[in-house]
Motif scaffolding. Structure first.
Motif, PDB file in Angstrom:
ATOM      1  N   MET A   1       0.843  -1.185   0.000  1.00 26.77           N
ATOM      2  CA  MET A   1       0.000   0.000   0.000  1.00 26.77           C
ATOM      3  C   MET A   1       0.875   1.231   0.000  1.00 26.77           C
ATOM      4  O   MET A   1       2.082   1.145   0.051  1.00 26.77           O
ATOM      5  CB  MET A   1      -0.942  -0.014   1.204  1.00 26.77           C
ATOM      6  CG  MET A   1      -0.227   0.165   2.534  1.00 26.77           C
ATOM      7  SD  MET A   1      -1.305  -0.068   3.949  1.00 26.77           S
ATOM      8  CE  MET A   1      -2.561   1.139   3.664  1.00 26.77           C
ATOM      9  N   THR A   2       0.266   2.390  -0.063  1.00 28.42           N
ATOM     10  CA  THR A   2       1.078   3.595  -0.048  1.00 28.42           C
ATOM     11  C   THR A   2       1.072   4.198   1.335  1.00 28.42           C
ATOM     12  O   THR A   2       0.204   3.924   2.157  1.00 28.42           O
ATOM     13  CB  THR A   2       0.511   4.677  -0.983  1.00 28.42           C
ATOM     14  OG1 THR A   2      -0.774   5.024  -0.500  1.00 28.42           O
ATOM     15  CG2 THR A   2       0.432   4.196  -2.391  1.00 28.42           C
ATOM     16  N   GLU A 402      -2.592  -2.867  -3.120  1.00 28.43           N
ATOM     17  CA  GLU A 402      -2.252  -3.833  -4.163  1.00 28.43           C
ATOM     18  C   GLU A 402      -2.795  -5.219  -3.858  1.00 28.43           C
ATOM     19  O   GLU A 402      -2.830  -5.627  -2.705  1.00 28.43           O
ATOM     20  CB  GLU A 402      -0.729  -3.918  -4.279  1.00 28.43           C
ATOM     21  CG  GLU A 402      -0.031  -4.594  -3.084  1.00 28.43           C
ATOM     22  CD  GLU A 402       0.214  -3.700  -1.871  1.00 28.43           C
ATOM     23  OE1 GLU A 402      -0.318  -2.583  -1.848  1.00 28.43           O
ATOM     24  OE2 GLU A 402       0.919  -4.132  -0.953  1.00 28.43           O
ATOM     25  N   GLU A 440       1.479   0.628  -6.921  1.00 24.59           N
ATOM     26  CA  GLU A 440       0.613  -0.515  -6.616  1.00 24.59           C
ATOM     27  C   GLU A 440       0.718  -1.606  -7.682  1.00 24.59           C
ATOM     28  O   GLU A 440       0.722  -2.787  -7.366  1.00 24.59           O
ATOM     29  CB  GLU A 440      -0.845  -0.062  -6.439  1.00 24.59           C
ATOM     30  CG  GLU A 440      -1.070   1.082  -5.439  1.00 24.59           C
ATOM     31  CD  GLU A 440      -0.470   0.856  -4.059  1.00 24.59           C
ATOM     32  OE1 GLU A 440      -0.101  -0.289  -3.725  1.00 24.59           O
ATOM     33  OE2 GLU A 440      -0.343   1.843  -3.302  1.00 24.59           O
ATOM     34  N   HIS A 443       3.692  -3.569  -7.043  1.00 22.18           N
ATOM     35  CA  HIS A 443       3.555  -4.574  -5.972  1.00 22.18           C
ATOM     36  C   HIS A 443       3.198  -5.957  -6.519  1.00 22.18           C
ATOM     37  O   HIS A 443       3.326  -6.956  -5.810  1.00 22.18           O
ATOM     38  CB  HIS A 443       2.476  -4.142  -4.983  1.00 22.18           C
ATOM     39  CG  HIS A 443       2.990  -3.295  -3.853  1.00 22.18           C
ATOM     40  ND1 HIS A 443       4.081  -3.655  -3.089  1.00 22.18           N
ATOM     41  CD2 HIS A 443       2.529  -2.130  -3.326  1.00 22.18           C
ATOM     42  CE1 HIS A 443       4.267  -2.728  -2.140  1.00 22.18           C
ATOM     43  NE2 HIS A 443       3.356  -1.787  -2.273  1.00 22.18           N
ATOM     44  N   GLU A 462       7.782  -3.063   0.377  1.00 22.80           N
ATOM     45  CA  GLU A 462       7.645  -1.617   0.136  1.00 22.80           C
ATOM     46  C   GLU A 462       8.965  -0.992  -0.327  1.00 22.80           C
ATOM     47  O   GLU A 462       8.988  -0.131  -1.210  1.00 22.80           O
ATOM     48  CB  GLU A 462       7.155  -0.897   1.402  1.00 22.80           C
ATOM     49  CG  GLU A 462       5.774  -1.328   1.866  1.00 22.80           C
ATOM     50  CD  GLU A 462       4.663  -1.065   0.854  1.00 22.80           C
ATOM     51  OE1 GLU A 462       4.931  -0.461  -0.197  1.00 22.80           O
ATOM     52  OE2 GLU A 462       3.525  -1.498   1.124  1.00 22.80           O
ATOM     53  N   ASN A 465       9.937  -2.371  -3.880  1.00 16.60           N
ATOM     54  CA  ASN A 465       8.980  -1.848  -4.853  1.00 16.60           C
ATOM     55  C   ASN A 465       9.169  -0.348  -5.070  1.00 16.60           C
ATOM     56  O   ASN A 465       9.140   0.142  -6.199  1.00 16.60           O
ATOM     57  CB  ASN A 465       7.555  -2.148  -4.362  1.00 16.60           C
ATOM     58  CG  ASN A 465       6.501  -1.640  -5.323  1.00 16.60           C
ATOM     59  OD1 ASN A 465       6.671  -1.715  -6.533  1.00 16.60           O
ATOM     60  ND2 ASN A 465       5.426  -1.108  -4.785  1.00 16.60           N
TER      61      ASN A 465
HETATM   62 ZN    ZN Z   1       3.152  -0.236  -1.100  1.00 14.90          ZN
END
Ligand code: ZN
Length: 787
Positions: A1-2, A402, A440, A443, A462, A465
Motif C-alpha cells: 500500500m502507499t 495492491e 501498486e 507490488h 515496500e 517496490n
Molecule cells: Zn506499497
C-alpha cells in the motif's frame, strides 16, 4: 500500500515516541563496533531450504492453498455473504495437527486487538490536537459491527470441524493429522458488514456517492485465507493489528461473484463467463483492445452515467479464475467506466484495464492504463516478465493498495459542483496518481510474486517496490517529481530523532514511510549508483527476483543473493543501512601538501630558511624595532663570534660530505625516489555520522583542471572513525580545493564539512512580524453598539 493511505489510517499516531530513539538506536548486534564484521553470525544459518548463496535450497518447500469461493454482494445492506472450499496441500516435511486461517475482517470488530491496542497521540502535531479523520475512526470503530460471522466450518462432507477463533486468526483442529505430501479439503461459510472506507480506513471498503445514491465497492481481505506456514516461522499467526500486512500462500482460485445485474466487476483473475455478464458490444470492444495502440473504452462515460440512474433488481454472477496467486480481490459498482489495452512483450501477454467512476475523469481516462503498461515495461526489465493475464487499476475510496492483478488507487480531480464539466487537479494529484499506480502495480512483483512476509518485514516489499517505482517514474518524463529514491531526499529523515533500524518488525516501525519505503529504496539506489555500479547491481537484483518469484524470500536471502551474484562483500552496507540508524556524515578535516625532501643540504637548507622566514614575526620583535631598541652587541662588536655570522641553515662542506656518504648507502631506486618532484597530498577524513561509505572526491587544481576520485568504503576497514588518503600528483598539479560527495549521492547529512577549505554558507534570513494580541473590545464593537 502507499504511505498516504497508511497515514490516513494511523492519523496522528505515528510520531508519538519521543525520547526512545537513543535506546533503540544502540545496535545490540554490532557489539564490537566493527562496521565490516561479517553478517554470518547475525543471519540465520543456511540449510537445505535456504542456501548460503541466498537461493532457495535444494529442499525448499512451500504450502499450496486452492480456493473455490461463492460470494454475494448485498448492495442495500453493504454486506457480504459467502462460502468457500479450501484445498490445502501440505508440502512441508512436517505433520500438521491443526491449520491456521486468517480472519482479517475481525480487525474491525469493536473489541479487536487492533482496535484495543491502537495507541493514540494527541500531541504529535500540536498539544491536544487530533486530525478530524483520526477522531472519526475512534468514534466510528466503537460502534461499527464489523468482523466475520462465521456460519460454517466443516470438512468436505459437511461435518463440523472443531475451530477456535483467536482475534484475527482461527485454528481449525483436524480430525486426522495432515501428513507431509497430503491434502485436506474443508469449507467455511461467512458474512460480514463492509466497512465505509473513509470512516474506518483500511485497505478495502465501500464509498457512497451522495449525488447519485450509488455505492462503489473495493473488496479485499474478504475471505478466510490460509495463514502461511513456512520453514522460518512455522505458522505465521501473528495477529493482524492493522499495519503489518500479509503472509500468504500461492494457490489457484475459482470465484463466483454475484452482484446487482447493472454492476461492473473488476477482479483478480480471468473472467470465465463474459457471455453471461457482458453485452455483445462490450465483448467486441475487449477483443479490439487486445491489439489497440491506446486504451479502448469498454464501458463509456455515457453508458456509466446511464447505469447510475437505475437500480437493477436482477442479479448476475461473474466467474473469475486465477492461477498461482497469493490473494484475490475485486471491485464492483454500477458507476464504473472501463477501459482496456493489451500489452504483449517478451513473456508478458496481458490486458491492462482501468475502472473508475466518472468523477475520476479527466485524469483516469488519460493516465491510468498508460501507467499500468509503463509499470510493466520498466519492472519487467529489472525483475522478470509480468506473468499474469490481466493488470488492473481501480479508482475508489482506497488511497493505494495492491492485490494480484488488481490495484486500488485513490487520486481524483476536483469537480466544480456549480458546473460539473469544470474539472481541475493539482500537480500533486496528477503525479500522485501516476506514482500510486506505478507503486501498486509494481507490488505485483513485490510481494505478490516475490512473496515476502509482509507481516514481519515491511521493507522487503515496500522498499524494493519503491526502489523500482523510482526507476519507472524517472522513465516517465525528464523532470518527474519523484518523492523517494534520490539520496538527497532521505537526509532529513536520516538526521531525525525517532528512528529504528529498517530491520524492525512492521508494528514497531517509527516514521513508517521513511523507514520502510524511503530509506530502503534510497539505500538500494545508492548501492546501485555509488557502491556497485548499475551493471553489477542490476544483474544481482534481477537474480534475486528470478530466484524468488513465486517463492518466499527472507531478508538474508536478499542480502546473500546481492553479494553472491555480484561478487561484492556488502555486509558493511547491510549492517550500516539496514541494522542501524547511523547516518552518513563524512568530513574532510585537513589536507596536507608535501614535496619530497631531497636530503641535499644545498637544497634543504635554503628551503628550511625560506619556511622559517615565512613565519610571522613576533610582536615583541616588531615593537622593539618600532621603538628603535639599541642592543648591547651593537655597541660592543667584540662580543660577536662565529654564531653571529652563521645560522643553523647555513650549509657546510661537512654537511655535503655526509650527504654524499648517505647517497652511497642507498639503492638506485631509493636515490630515484629522492628526486621525485611530485606534489603529495594527504587528506584526513572523519566519519561523524557512523555509516561507512565510499568517499567520492572532486579535486580542483590551480591550473583550472579538475578530477573525480571514488574511494571504496573499505578505506574505513581499520578505523571507521578516522582515515587518511595519500594522493601523488605531478609537479605542476597544485591542489586548490577538495569537495567530498560533490553530486550529493551518498545522503551525507552535513555537506558543509565536505569542503576543504571550508566555505562561507549562503542562506536567506527571513524576517517576520510579532503577532498582536487579540483586541476583544474590537470584536465586540457591533454587539456593544446595538445594546
Ligand atoms: Zn506499497
Amino acid at each position: 500500500m502507499t504511505i498516504k493511505t497508511l497515514c490516513r489510517r494511523l492519523g496522528a499516531v505515528l510520531l508519538g515516541f519521543a525520547g526512545t530513539s537513543a535506546a533503540i538506536a544502540a545496535d545490540p548486534l554490532n557489539v564490537t563496533g566493527d562496521k565490516f564484521r561479517q553478517l554470518e553470525e547475525l543471519l540465520p544459518t543456511p540449510n537445505t531450504y535456504r542456501a548460503a548463496s541466498g537461493a532457495p535450497g535444494h529442499e525448499y518447500w512451500q504450502q499450496q492453498a486452492d480456493y473455490d469461493i461463492k460470494v454475494s454482494l448485498d448492495d442495500d445492506k453493504q454486506r457480504i455473504t459467502a462460502s468457500e472450499t479450501i484445498t490445502y496441500t501440505n508440502n512441508s516435511p512436517d505433520t500438521l495437527r491443526y491449520l491456521w486461517v486468517q480472519l482479517d475482517q475481525n480487525r474491525f470488530k469493536p473489541n479487536s486487538s487492533g482496535n484495543l491496542a491502537a495507541p493514540v497521540d494527541v500531541e504529535s502535531i500540536a498539544p491536544d490536537t487530533i486530525p478530524f479523520r483520526s477522531f472519526r475512526r475512534e468514534v466510528v470503530s466503537r460502534d461499527f459491527q464489523g468482523g466475520y460471522d462465521i456460519t460454517k466450518v466443516a470438512d468436505a462432507r459437511g461435518r463440523d470441524l472443531r475451530h477456535t477463533i483467536v482475534d484475527t486468526n482461527m485454528r481449525i483442529d483436524l480430525p486426522q493429522p495432515l501428513k507431509s505430501g497430503d491434502s485436506v479439503t474443508f469449507q467455511i461459510g461467512w458474512e460480514y458488514n463492509i466497512i465505509e472506507q473513509k470512516a474506518l480506513g483500511g485497505r478495502s471498503g465501500y464509498e457512497y456517492f451522495e449525488r447519485d445514491g450509488n455505492y462503489l465497492y473495493e473488496i479485499a481481505q474478504w475471505f478466510p485465507r490460509m495463514a502461511a506456514y513456512n520453514d522460518v516461522s512455522g505458522w505465521q499467526n501473528k495477529q493482524f493489528l492493522g499495519r503489518g500486512e500479509f503472509a500468504l500462500e500461492f494457490g489457484d482460485y475459482r470465484v463466483a461473484i454475484e452482484v446487482p445485474a447493472d454492476h461492473i466487476v473488476a477482479s483478480t483473475g480471468v473472467l470465465q463467463n463474459p457471455e453471461d455478464v457482458l453485452t455483445r458490444e462490450q465483448r467486441a470492444r475487449l477483443k479490439k483492445a487486445e491489439t489497440a495502440k491506446k486504451p479502448v473504452m469498454i464501458v463509456t462515460k455515457e453508458e456509466a452515467l446511464e447505469n447510475e440512474k437505475d437500480r437493477a433488481t436482477a442479479r448476475k454472477t461473474w466467474v473469475f479464475e486465477a492461477e498461482n496467486v497469493r490473494d484475490f480481490a475485486w471491485a464492483s459498482s454500477r458507476k464504473f467506466l472501463w477501459d482496456a489495452q493489451g500489452y504483449k512483450k517478451g513473456g508478458t501477454d496481458t490486458m491492462a484495464m482501468s475502472y473508475y467512476p466518472e468523477e475520476g475523469t479527466p485524469l483516469w481516462d488519460k493516465y491510468s492504463t498508460e501507467a499500468i503498461i509503463h509499470t510493466m515495461e520498466v519492472f519487467n526489465r529489472y525483475s522478470f516478465d509480468y506473468p499474469y493475464p490481466t493488470s488492473i487499476s481501480v479508482n475508489g475510496p482506497v488511497g493505494g493498495m495492491e492485490y494480484p492483478m488488481i490495484t486500488f488507487n485513490g487520486p481524483r480531480p476536483e469537480i466544480d459542483e456549480e458546473d460539473r464539466s469544470k474539472r481541475t487537479y493539482s500537480r500533486r494529484t496528477k503525479y500522485g496518481l501516476i506514482s500510486v499506480i506505478i507503486h501498486e502495480v509494481g507490488h505485483n512483483y513485490y510481494p505478490m510474486i516475490v512473496n515476502s512476509d509482509e507481516r514481519q518485514w515491511t521493507w522487503m516489499d515496500e522498499g524494493l517496490n519503491t526502489y523500482v517505482q523510482f526507476l519507472a517514474e524517472q522513465e516517465w518524463e525528464e523532470k518527474y517529481p519523484s518523492r523517494r529514491g534520490d539520496a538527497r531526499k532521505i537526509i532529513e529523515y536520516m538526521k531525525s530523532e525517532n528512528q529504528v533500524p529498517i530491520m524492525t518488525n512492521s508494528e514497531s516501525i517509527l516514521q513508517f514511510g521513511n523507514n520502510a519505503y524511503g530509506k530502503p529504496a534510497t539505500a538500494l539506489n545508492i548501492l546501485r549508483e555509488t557502491v556497485m555500479g548499475r551493471e553489477l547491481f542490476d544483474f544481482a537484483f534481477r537474480e534475486y527476483s528470478q530466484r524468488w518469484k513465486f517463492k518466499r524470500p527472507m531478508p538474508a536471502d536478499f542480502f546473500r543473493t546481492m553479494e553472491d551474484a555480484s561478487g561484492m562483500d556488502l555486509d558493511w552496507f547491510w549492517r550500516g543501512w539496514f541494522y542501524t540508524t547511523d547516518n552518513v556524515d563524512i568530513s574532510i578535516d585537513a589536507v596536507k601538501h608535501y614535496t619530497v625532501g631531497t636530503k641535499d643540504p644545498d637544497v634543504e637548507g635554503p628551503w628550511k630558511r625560506e619556511h622559517f622566514e615565512e613565519e610571522p614575526e613576533s610582536v615583541t620583535k616588531q615593537k622593539n624595532r618600532a621603538n628603535k631598541m639599541t642592543r648591547i652587541v651593537d655597541g660592543k662588536p667584540e662580543l660577536a663570534d662565529f654564531y653571529n655570522e652563521h645560522d643553523e641553515f647555513d650549509v657546510s662542506n661537512a654537511d655535503r660530505n655526509r650527504y654524499r656518504g648517505m647517497l652511497d648507502g642507498l639503492e638506485d631506486w631509493e636515490r630515484d625516489l629522492l628526486k621525485v618532484e611530485s606534489n603529495v597530498y594527504v587528506l584526513n577524513f572523519s566519519n561523524i555520522g557512523g555509516l561507512v561509505m565510499p568517499i567520492i572526491l572532486k579535486l580542483d587544481y590551480t591550473d583550472g583542471s579538475s578530477e573525480e576520485l571514488r574511494i571504496p568504503a573499505e578505506i574505513w576497514t581499520r578505523n571507521a572513525a578516522k582515515t587518511s588518503k595519500m594522493l601523488v600528483r605531478g609537479k605542476d598539479k597544485l591542489l586548490k580545493s577538495v569537495v567530498v560527495d560533490p553530486h550529493w549521492e551518498t545522503a551525507d547529512v552535513d555537506v558543509e564539512n565536505n569542503h576543504y577549505p571550508r566555505r562561507i554558507i549562503k542562506s536567506r534570513l527571513e524576517l517576520f512580524k510579532d503577532e498582536k494580541a487579540r483586541n476583544l473590545m474590537k470584536d465586540w464593537q457591533e454587539e456593544l453598539k446595538e445594546d
